[in-house]
Design a protein around this motif. Structure first.
Motif, PDB file in Angstrom:
ATOM      1  N   TRP A 189     -12.505   2.911  -4.253  1.00  0.00           N
ATOM      2  CA  TRP A 189     -12.201   3.222  -2.854  1.00  0.00           C
ATOM      3  C   TRP A 189     -10.818   3.854  -2.715  1.00  0.00           C
ATOM      4  O   TRP A 189     -10.583   4.634  -1.797  1.00  0.00           O
ATOM      5  N   ILE A 190      -9.893   3.479  -3.610  1.00  0.00           N
ATOM      6  CA  ILE A 190      -8.533   4.011  -3.604  1.00  0.00           C
ATOM      7  C   ILE A 190      -8.127   4.284  -5.049  1.00  0.00           C
ATOM      8  O   ILE A 190      -8.751   3.793  -5.984  1.00  0.00           O
ATOM      9  N   ARG A 191      -7.071   5.082  -5.208  1.00  0.00           N
ATOM     10  CA  ARG A 191      -6.504   5.282  -6.541  1.00  0.00           C
ATOM     11  C   ARG A 191      -4.984   5.281  -6.422  1.00  0.00           C
ATOM     12  O   ARG A 191      -4.422   5.634  -5.385  1.00  0.00           O
ATOM     13  N   LYS A 192      -4.344   4.861  -7.506  1.00  0.00           N
ATOM     14  CA  LYS A 192      -2.886   4.754  -7.529  1.00  0.00           C
ATOM     15  C   LYS A 192      -2.282   6.089  -7.938  1.00  0.00           C
ATOM     16  O   LYS A 192      -2.684   6.683  -8.946  1.00  0.00           O
ATOM     17  N   LEU A 193      -1.347   6.559  -7.130  1.00  0.00           N
ATOM     18  CA  LEU A 193      -0.585   7.758  -7.448  1.00  0.00           C
ATOM     19  C   LEU A 193       0.866   7.355  -7.672  1.00  0.00           C
ATOM     20  O   LEU A 193       1.242   6.210  -7.419  1.00  0.00           O
ATOM     21  N   GLU A 194       1.678   8.292  -8.117  1.00  0.00           N
ATOM     22  CA  GLU A 194       3.100   7.996  -8.346  1.00  0.00           C
ATOM     23  C   GLU A 194       3.786   7.459  -7.096  1.00  0.00           C
ATOM     24  O   GLU A 194       4.623   6.573  -7.174  1.00  0.00           O
ATOM     25  N   ASP A 195       3.427   8.016  -5.950  1.00  0.00           N
ATOM     26  CA  ASP A 195       4.124   7.656  -4.708  1.00  0.00           C
ATOM     27  C   ASP A 195       3.309   6.738  -3.798  1.00  0.00           C
ATOM     28  O   ASP A 195       3.585   6.647  -2.609  1.00  0.00           O
ATOM     29  N   GLY A 196       2.318   6.053  -4.341  1.00  0.00           N
ATOM     30  CA  GLY A 196       1.557   5.122  -3.505  1.00  0.00           C
ATOM     31  C   GLY A 196       0.066   5.215  -3.774  1.00  0.00           C
ATOM     32  O   GLY A 196      -0.366   5.640  -4.841  1.00  0.00           O
ATOM     33  N   TRP A 197      -0.702   4.823  -2.780  1.00  0.00           N
ATOM     34  CA  TRP A 197      -2.160   4.783  -2.895  1.00  0.00           C
ATOM     35  C   TRP A 197      -2.785   5.956  -2.169  1.00  0.00           C
ATOM     36  O   TRP A 197      -2.277   6.403  -1.145  1.00  0.00           O
TER      37      TRP A 197
END
Length: 84
Positions: free
Chosen positions: A34-42
């Motif tokens: 449903w979500i994925r982690k990026l460098e600057d957040g979700w």
């Protein structure tokens, strides 16, 4: 005035509503795509958008994801609560 059934809550507020640690809710949402982690957040995925996730922009918190208030009734979260 907005219909209460269409209100949105943050992922942390959803976790509090469910009585489940927010880290566990974030991990579950990530594991189910449903979500994925990026460098600057979700970031929302298309599945997260399908489930009603949206972005909100706040001066204090920046961009974050909110979910429909009734998402706590989703079978995914019902199963999590049952395992508590």
């Amino acid at each position: 005035m907005e219909d209460p059934s269409h209100q949105h809550i943050s992922t942390s507020a959803l976790a509090k509503q469910l009585g489940i640690p927010s880290q566990q809710v974030f991990a579950t949402l990530k594991d189910y795509g449903w979500i994925r982690k990026l460098e600057d957040g979700w970031s929302l995925t298309s599945k997260g958008e399908f489930e009603g996730g949206e972005y909100v922009h706040s001066k204090r918190y920046g961009r974050y994801i909110v979910w429909p208030n009734e998402l706590s009734m989703h079978p995914l979260f019902r199963a999590m609560e049952d395992n508590q």
